[in-house]
Enzyme design. Structure first.
Site, PDB file in Angstrom:
ATOM      1  N   ASP A  16       5.192   7.058  -2.622  1.00  0.00           N
ATOM      2  CA  ASP A  16       3.875   7.591  -2.286  1.00  0.00           C
ATOM      3  C   ASP A  16       4.077   8.886  -1.530  1.00  0.00           C
ATOM      4  OD1 ASP A  16       2.518   5.591  -3.298  1.00  0.00           O
ATOM      5  OD2 ASP A  16       1.933   4.624  -1.436  1.00  0.00           O
TER       6      ASP A  16
ATOM      7  N   ASP B 238       1.461   1.155  -0.173  1.00  0.00           N
ATOM      8  CA  ASP B 238       0.836   0.653   1.051  1.00  0.00           C
ATOM      9  C   ASP B 238      -0.493  -0.007   0.756  1.00  0.00           C
ATOM     10  OD1 ASP B 238      -0.461   2.882   0.285  1.00  0.00           O
ATOM     11  OD2 ASP B 238      -0.130   4.023   2.120  1.00  0.00           O
TER      12      ASP B 238
ATOM     13  N   ASP C 230      -1.491  -1.345  -4.879  1.00  0.00           N
ATOM     14  CA  ASP C 230      -0.088  -1.098  -5.262  1.00  0.00           C
ATOM     15  C   ASP C 230       0.647  -2.395  -5.562  1.00  0.00           C
ATOM     16  OD1 ASP C 230      -0.242   1.626  -4.949  1.00  0.00           O
ATOM     17  OD2 ASP C 230       0.238   1.547  -2.823  1.00  0.00           O
TER      18      ASP C 230
END
Length: 1176
Positions: free
Chosen positions: A470, A791, A795
């Protein structure tokens, strides 16, 4: 539902309830039955019994806005009556149970039996002392007094067996303890937000009591059952309880029931906690599963017996671990079983397949075990034959009845020699080394901010070839600050002066930001003086609130004026909308909606914009295009996230249709566009450079705009200007990988992923598609091993699919942590690099240990074997062999498995899945050192007595006292092992074997400790160890020959490996064997208990026979497919969701008649357990 199972629980609590029912207006029983209702039933029931939720709050003595008072006495009383929010775990195995398990080892059992026979025989005095007639039994024996000495060997063997068992049991026990510690640490770290005494505080989940008012928000995993009392747009994923994958919309008047263990997918609100711990829905299911119960195991065993007739033999093995297999089966939901048994699965679910290392090791251990078995059998046969021929044929002796005990003693001695060869050959140190190495790494990784949830993730990480990370929070600091703004037709490159902004615009701006953001988001004063203000809650919103403060305004008064309860309607942020809007009712009865979100999305919905005077003017598409060019792209190219803030007014009559989002979210008026900077973490560029040098590709997957993403990727060093790489947006990515019908095609993904570096504006499904595409790709000769960071709740699927999932410890939601393997406690990308280093270190440690262990194995087996064949007696006695086995297995695995990692590990490419464990260089070292050791030992054995001028130890009669000759051989052997242990520290042919030796105190301690014990054994070991004390000069020679190992190591290092083409590598895992077929037929236990299986590698023979029948037929079924793996992959893409769920829940041993008639069903069932996540 749980009435019968928990009847005993109630009887205990009945008395309490009777006393306390007066204090609270409802009993535990009432609340439990209330929580079993759903939807409108529940609403009706609450109305009838308590009159609205406020009534229920009064009954529970709590306030919907202020929460509980939070006094200690009150909380204690609630815990007493309604229970604690804690589900008791299963009892761990006791130390004695572990000892008993260690004793199950076949080789140890054989040794025990042999030792007991030997003991029994030594106490048996044959009648008539005239034993002279019985073959070669005479000689030095009478001097000692046979009776006193004979028992010693048996006793010594038993003693060393006890040592081995205790060491093994202790290791298992400490591993279990560490794991429990880790568990409790993960559980303690989970906190939840509740309101107590009007204050919003975070408390550990276990502290929640009935009557608490909890704040729930997007991404939470609900810790207790409760009733929804206020909030907006709350959607819950209840699949873990119901198996329905659709999200359930919750509302106060239609369906207010919130259940523990379910996930909040959208929205926010408050709930009144009504049931905790064993009384919550999850708790009830746990009690049914027997989380604390023993009866379950008994039932479970009975159930297994009826499970299928071909299983009886395997049951024996299964029962040894009680309900291990059963724990995997209950409650598989449609999501592929992220059921409520999650706490159990933590301890039992190794991911996907056996980890690479375990697969390779099991195979190697089995191969070595086979070889050892053959060698030991031959040894025994030769000894027995030689003795029989020599005694009865050559010397023509008669077998006299009174001589029987003497002959039997000889045969027992031969048998013991045979068994010792086997003991030395079987590398029981291997599983120990893996366990120690992994456990040690996991402990140390805690310090490096990696909390490892699945042991094998640590080692898989060493093989990683790709990391999909990310952006926000991982590569960047996640401290958002507004640095540019476009307000009133002016583009300010820094925060504007409040006076230069029109007053009307300023007021609108402050209201829009203060009201249209979660009220849990705040900016608090810094903890230390001179520090930065603390940002609490959503970081992007913190950035906007910070902007309000920078404009010398305050958001608190606005929020106090319009508290959360007064918000009319909230459209919360989600990955589809990419915007958030809040509607409030104005004093005159009309409505105003504030909206904020990604600028390119919100601007498309704007038809007006506030000008320099603060008045709205028309905003046409061409104005928008110009603004994108002049304002948004320049901001994005500076690496800023652009957020647009807008509003819209609605008249009070007719009231708009709030559910028609498309109409509501249109015709907006843009207030301003801000550019938010999230600076790159200072240590990230260096970390990424290390990854690239180590052969790991880093890709950025982000929801941000493509220009922002590209700018940040350049700052991080993920891409370098002028390189040939791809940066795609989610839409474009999808367009390229799908065919005309809109289906994803692997070949299309293969064209893209090798060059893809940045995926922007991506949805969670894009992330999952990319990860799956890279893993399934056959383009490169090595299968890619992918790590993913995440997070958000969304996901979850990508984290589960990846080989290693990293969740963020600070910003991560509970759902993400639940799906992950490793939690980054500091959310920092450079911690991932540390994980790679540790993972590679585990791999190298195992290889170092193997190199050492195999040298000893080869030498010891050959010495015992040839010695026995030529001199009728192993030069290394049983007890000595066991001591060598102890040092080389247990101590060496400790010494070599705890080497700390060095930066040098990051200078090489990853090994990959099918690189052999024992490389050519290592094979060269093993054989080279074996040659040296064998040469010297045989020299000593056959001409040693002449060199040292001592009596020869060869052909000594039974029970003769130990000779100096054989003691020297034993001592030299151990010295060579000790110095070779130092050589084993390097496996890539490095010259300096002492490099960094003092950084590993454990290693130094063990080498010196072993040396000290060896001196004691030789000088004072006497009869039990078959040692006679040596002179100083003899000791010097032994040490000198040992030191020769180091010199010889240098000689070996000089020989170029490339010349030695004939050396075979060992321990390779070929593609087809990635999930060995036997594992697919055997149930999960095989995978969970891989370490234990290794220790019982020998049992595999007995079990193997039972499996072979099953296998042959199953294999025939698959002959049609190219490979087992291929068949699985093809089939798994075809099988529908429902079908594979039904197959999985059925027992994995499908009867063979079905198997032959329908290949697909068997493969789904067979594959069911080990590769559950593999089925899309």
């Amino acid at each position: 539902m749980g009435d019968m199972t928990n009847s005993d629980f109630y009887s205990k609590n009945q008395r309490n309830e009777a006393n306390h029912a007066g204090e609270f207006g409802c009993t535990l029983q009432e609340l439990r039955s209330l929580m079993e209702l759903r939807g409108t039933e529940a609403v009706v029931k609450i109305k009838e019994t308590y009159g609205e939720t406020e009534g229920l709050c009064r009954h529970l003595k709590t306030s919907p806005t202020e929460g509980l008072a939070g006094t200690a006495a009150d909380l204690e009383k609630r815990k007493l009556i309604f229970g604690k929010n804690f589900i008791p775990p299963k009892k761990p195995k006791t130390f004695l149970q572990l000892v008993w398990e260690a004793l199950q080892d076949v080789t140890l059992i054989i040794l025990e039996i042999a030792a007991i026979i030997s003991l029994g025989l030594s106490f048996y005095q044959p009648p008539g002392e005239g034993n002279e007639g019985c073959g070669t039994a005479t000689g030095g024996a009478e001097d000692e007094g046979e009776a006193e000495a004979g028992w010693i060997e048996g006793a010594a063997i038993l003693l060393s067996v006890i040592c081995v068992v205790l060491v093994t049991a202790f290791n298992d026990w400490s591993k279990e303890k560490q794991f429990r510690g880790l568990q409790s640490r993960i559980e303690q770290e989970q906190k939840f937000t509740v309101v107590r005494g009007g204050q919003v505080i975070q408390i550990p989940v276990a502290e929640i009591v009935v009557g608490d008012i909890a704040q729930v928000k997007y991404g939470d995993l609900l810790p207790a059952d409760g009733i929804f009392i206020q909030g907006n747009d709350l959607k819950i994923d209840e699949s873990s309880l119901t198996g329905e994958s659709d999200q359930v919309r919750k509302s106060v008047d239609k369906d207010p029931m919130l259940l523990s263990g379910t996930h909040v997918m959208e929205g926010s609100g408050r709930m009144l906690v009504t049931a905790v711990g064993v009384n919550s829905q999850t708790g009830i299911i746990f009690t049914l599963l027997g989380a604390g119960g023993e009866e379950e195991e008994k039932k479970d065993k009975k159930g297994k017996m009826q499970d299928g007739n071909m299983e009886n033999s395997q049951n024996k093995a299964k029962q040894q671990d009680g309900a291990a297999a059963m724990e995997m089966q209950p409650l598989k939901s449609a999501e592929g079983g992220e059921g409520d048994d999650k706490d159990k699965k933590k301890s039992n679910m190794h991911k996907k397949e056996k980890s690479v290392l375990q697969g390779k090791l099991t195979k190697l251990a089995v191969q070595i075990g086979k070889a050892g078995l053959v060698m030991s059998a031959i040894t025994v046969i030769i000894l027995v034959l030689y003795f029989a021929i020599d005694t009865f044929v050559v010397k023509k002796k008669q077998w006299l009845p009174e001589c029987t005990p003497v002959y039997v003693q000889y045969f027992v001695k031969f048998f013991i020699i045979g068994v010792t060869v086997l003991v030395v050959a079987v590398p029981e140190g291997l599983p120990l080394a893996v366990t120690i190495s992994l456990a040690y790494s996991v402990k140390k990784m805690m310090k490096d901010n990696n909390l490892v949830r699945h042991l094998d993730a640590c080692e898989t990480m060493g093989n990683a070839t790709a990391i999909c990370s990310d952006k926000t929070g991982t590569l960047t600091t996640n401290r958002m600050t507004v640095v540019q703004a476009y307000v009133g037709d002016v583009h300010y490159k820094e925060i504007p002066d409040p006076d230069s902004v029109p007053a009307k615009t300023l007021e609108l701006l402050v209201n829009a930001i203060a009201i249209n953001s979660a009220y849990t988001t705040k900016i608090l004063p810094p903890e230390k003086e001179g520090g930065l203000p603390r940002q609490v809650g959503n970081k992007t919103e913190c950035g906007l609130l910070g902007f309000v403060l920078d404009l010398k305004q305050d958001y608190e008064p606005v929020r106090n004026l319009i508290p959360e309860e007064k918000l009319y309607k909230v459209y919360t942020f989600n990955s589809v909308r990419k915007s958030m809007s809040t509607v409030i009712k104005m004093p005159d009865g009309s409505f105003r909606m504030y909206s904020k979100g990604a600028s390119e999305i919100v601007l498309k919905k704007c038809s007006r914009i506030l000008n320099a005077a603060g008045e709205p003017r028309v905003f046409r598409p061409r104005d928008r295009d110009e603004m994108v060019k002049k304002v948004i792209e320049p901001m994005a190219c500076d690496g800023l996230r652009t957020i647009c803030v807008a509003f819209r007014d609605f008249s009070s009559s007719p009231e708009p249709d709030w559910d028609n989002e498309n109409d509501i979210l249109s015709d907006l008026t843009c207030i301003c566009v801000v550019g938010i900077e999230d600076p790159v973490r200072p240590e990230v560029p260096e970390a990424i450079r290390k990854c690239q040098r180590a052969g790991i590709t880093v890709r950025m997957v982000t929801g941000d705009n493509i220009n922002t993403a590209r700018a940040i990727a350049i700052k991080c060093g993920i891409i370098h200007p002028g390189e040939d790489f791809l940066c795609l947006e989610g839409k474009e990515f999808n367009r390229r990988i799908r065919n005309e019908k809109g289906e994803i095609e692997q070949e299309r993904i293969d064209k893209i992923w090798p060059k893809l570096r940045v995926l922007a504006r991506s949805s969670p499904t894009d992330k999952h598609t990319l990860v799956k595409g890279i893993i399934d790709s056959t383009q490169v000769e090595q299968r890619q091993v992918v790590a993913v960071t995440g997070d958000g709740t969304n996901d979850g699927p990508a984290l589960k699919k990846a080989d290693v999932g990293f969740a963020m410890g600070i910003a991560g939601t509970d759902v993400a942590k639940e799906a992950s393997d490793i939690i980054l406690t500091d959310d920092n990308f450079s911690s991932i690099v540390k994980a790679v280093m540790w993972g590679r270190n585990v791999y190298d440690s195992i290889s170092k240990f193997l190199q050492f262990q195999l040298t000893v194995n080869i030498v010891a087996v050959i010495v015992a074997f040839t010695g026995a064949c030529i001199t009728q007696d192993s030069p290394l006695k049983a007890v000595q062999m066991l001591w060598v086995n102890l040092i080389m297995d247990t101590f060496a695995s400790l010494a070599l498995a705890t080497e700390p990692p060095t930066e040098a590990l990051l200078l090489r490419k990853p090994y990959g899945r099918n690189k052999p464990l024992i490389s050519r260089t290592m094979m060269k070292n093993i054989l080279g050192h074996a040659v040296y050791q064998l040469t010297l030992i045989f020299t000593l054995l056959f001409v040693g007595e002449k060199m040292f001028k001592i009596d020869s130890g060869r052909n000594a009669p039974l029970h003769s006292p130990p000779s100096e000759h054989y003691t020297i051989i034993f001592n030299t052997f151990v010295m060579m092992q000790l110095f070779n242990e130092i050589n084993a520290r390097k496996i890539h042919g490095e010259r300096n074997v002492f490099d960094g030796i003092f950084r590993n105190p454990i290693f130094c301690t063990i080498v010196l400790g072993t040396f000290a014990i060896q001196i004691v054994i030789v000088q004072f070991g006497g009869k039990p160890f078959s040692c006679s004390p040596l002179q100083l000069d003899q000791w010097m020679w032994c040490v000198f020959i040992g030191l020769g190992e180091l010199v010889w190591g240098q000689v070996i290092a000089t020989i170029p490996t490339s010349r030695l083409k004939f050396l075979k590598e060992a321990g390779r895992l070929t593609e087809k064997e990635e999930v060995p077929e036997e594992e697919l037929n055997e149930d999960v236990e095989e995978i969970d208990h891989a370490e234990r299986e290794l220790r019982r590698g020998q049992i595999l023979w007995f079990r193997g026979l039972n499996r072979i029948q099953t296998q042959i037929e199953v294999v025939n079924t698959f002959k049609s497919g190219t490979s087992f793996q291929g068949a699985l992959r093809r089939q798994s893409s075809v099988t529908s969701q429902t079908q594979d769920v039904t197959n999985i829940s059925s027992p994995s041993h499908v009867s063979l008649s079905n198997a032959l008639s329908s290949p697909t069903s068997t493969s789904a069932a067979a594959a069911g357990h080990p590769r559950r996540e593999g089925i899309p």
